[in-house]
Write a protein that holds these residues in place. Structure first.
Motif, PDB file in Angstrom:
ATOM      1  N   ALA A  95       0.831  -1.187   0.000  1.00  0.00           N
ATOM      2  CA  ALA A  95       0.000   0.000   0.000  1.00  0.00           C
ATOM      3  C   ALA A  95       0.866   1.237   0.000  1.00  0.00           C
ATOM      4  N   SER A  96       0.340   2.305  -0.521  1.00  0.00           N
ATOM      5  CA  SER A  96       1.091   3.546  -0.601  1.00  0.00           C
ATOM      6  C   SER A  96       0.955   4.349   0.680  1.00  0.00           C
ATOM      7  N   ASN A 103       1.799   0.679   4.517  1.00  0.00           N
ATOM      8  CA  ASN A 103       2.910  -0.155   4.094  1.00  0.00           C
ATOM      9  C   ASN A 103       2.751  -1.646   4.300  1.00  0.00           C
ATOM     10  N   LYS A 104       1.581  -2.130   4.604  1.00  0.00           N
ATOM     11  CA  LYS A 104       1.449  -3.579   4.725  1.00  0.00           C
ATOM     12  C   LYS A 104       1.554  -4.189   3.340  1.00  0.00           C
ATOM     13  N   LEU A 105       2.080  -5.401   3.299  1.00  0.00           N
ATOM     14  CA  LEU A 105       2.177  -6.142   2.052  1.00  0.00           C
ATOM     15  C   LEU A 105       1.041  -7.153   1.965  1.00  0.00           C
ATOM     16  N   THR A 106       0.443  -7.240   0.784  1.00  0.00           N
ATOM     17  CA  THR A 106      -0.550  -8.267   0.504  1.00  0.00           C
ATOM     18  C   THR A 106       0.057  -9.227  -0.507  1.00  0.00           C
ATOM     19  N   PHE A 107       0.101 -10.489  -0.141  1.00  0.00           N
ATOM     20  CA  PHE A 107       0.761 -11.503  -0.953  1.00  0.00           C
ATOM     21  C   PHE A 107      -0.230 -12.341  -1.739  1.00  0.00           C
TER      22      PHE A 107
ATOM     23  N   LEU B  99      10.445   5.933   4.234  1.00  0.00           N
ATOM     24  CA  LEU B  99       9.253   6.683   4.638  1.00  0.00           C
ATOM     25  C   LEU B  99       9.445   8.155   4.296  1.00  0.00           C
ATOM     26  N   ALA B 100      10.660   8.613   4.575  1.00  0.00           N
ATOM     27  CA  ALA B 100      10.923  10.018   4.313  1.00  0.00           C
ATOM     28  C   ALA B 100      10.807  10.332   2.828  1.00  0.00           C
ATOM     29  N   LEU B 101      11.094   9.338   2.010  1.00  0.00           N
ATOM     30  CA  LEU B 101      10.987   9.525   0.566  1.00  0.00           C
ATOM     31  C   LEU B 101       9.558   9.306   0.082  1.00  0.00           C
ATOM     32  N   ARG B 102       8.646   9.093   1.006  1.00  0.00           N
ATOM     33  CA  ARG B 102       7.219   8.929   0.726  1.00  0.00           C
ATOM     34  C   ARG B 102       6.969   7.732  -0.181  1.00  0.00           C
ATOM     35  N   ARG B 103       7.748   6.683   0.070  1.00  0.00           N
ATOM     36  CA  ARG B 103       7.543   5.441  -0.645  1.00  0.00           C
ATOM     37  C   ARG B 103       7.071   4.390   0.342  1.00  0.00           C
ATOM     38  N   THR B 104       6.513   3.338  -0.190  1.00  0.00           N
ATOM     39  CA  THR B 104       6.228   2.207   0.683  1.00  0.00           C
ATOM     40  C   THR B 104       7.555   1.556   1.059  1.00  0.00           C
ATOM     41  N   ASP B 105       7.563   0.939   2.198  1.00  0.00           N
ATOM     42  CA  ASP B 105       8.787   0.322   2.676  1.00  0.00           C
ATOM     43  C   ASP B 105       9.155  -0.890   1.852  1.00  0.00           C
TER      44      ASP B 105
END
Lengths: 117, 118
Positions: A95-96, A103-107, B99-105
């Motif tokens: 997720a963005s 940031n959770k990942l969906t697999f 995160l600081a780069l506003r990207r997903t981890d």
């Protein structure tokens, strides 16, 4: 809600043959896409990722993947498979942060690759 | 550079018991996520910790709880174990820079803890 579909549960290829593993995703915004590999009894190793920019992404171990927005796909490819590539492969969508996805990942459910010598 | 480490490697418990799994993130990472991988399935997101707080949670009951310590390591606790809790539990860590780069981890995974509930 985001989702990932890996249509092929099992794939068998001969050593030296080319490989393509399929991945289709569903996500309402710009997707962040990943491919991971898992050997038996092991954790997940990151092969490659797509965040933005060039739609053809190079990864480790000679793998590459192509992001096709029109087809909602992110297929993994390798021109010549080695016996050591036998493992399970997972596609994932992240997720963005910008859309609050956290940031959770969906697999996907994974594709088991068998390599015949 | 040490990667993500998890302990124990394997664990056997009986129904109704409680279990604690531990995770140390990769050096320089401050965010820890936990996933459950049942046999033959892809990993399912349980929750994520950042700055010692649960930032996001997946569709898991309250029997699943966690904690993050000031050194960024984390614990996953599961109470009142059910047979269906048998799975590989994976910990993943990620860094604040992205995160600081506003990207997903980009999440880096540990080897997992195999939990068997009898």
């Amino acid at each position: 809600a985001q989702s990932v579909t890996q249509p092929d549960i099992h794939i068998t290829v001969s050593e030296g043959a080319s490989l393509e593993l399929r991945c289709n995703y569903s996500y309402g915004a710009t997707p962040y896409l990943f491919w991971y590999v898992q050997s038996p009894g092991q954790g997940l190793q990151l092969l490659l990722k797509y965040f933005s920019g060039d739609t053809l992404v190079q990864g480790i171990k000679g793998f590459e993947a192509e992001f096709k927005r029109s087809q909602s796909s992110f297929n993994l490819r390798k021109p010549s498979v080695h016996w050591s590539d036998a493992a399970e492969y997972f596609c994932a969508v992240g997720a963005s942060i910008l859309t609050g996805g956290g940031n959770k990942l969906t697999f996907g459910t994974g594709t088991q690759l068998k390599v015949e010598l | 550079d040490a990667g993500v480490t998890q302990s124990p490697t394997h664990l056997i418990k009986t129904r109704g018991q409680q279990v604690t799994l531990r995770c140390s993130p990769k050096s320089g990472h401050d965010t820890v996520s936990w996933y459950q991988q049942a046999l033959g399935q892809g990993p399912q997101f349980i929750f994520q910790y950042y700055e010692e707080e649960e930032r996001q949670r997946g569709n898991f009951p309250d029997r699943f709880s966690g904690h993050q310590f000031p050194n960024y390591s984390s614990e996953l606790n599961v109470n009142a174990l059910l047979l269906g809790d048998s799975a590989l539990y994976l910990c993943a860590s990620s860094s604040p820079g992205q995160l600081a780069l506003r990207r997903t981890d980009t999440q880096y995974f540990g080897p997992g803890t195999r939990l068997t509930v009898l």
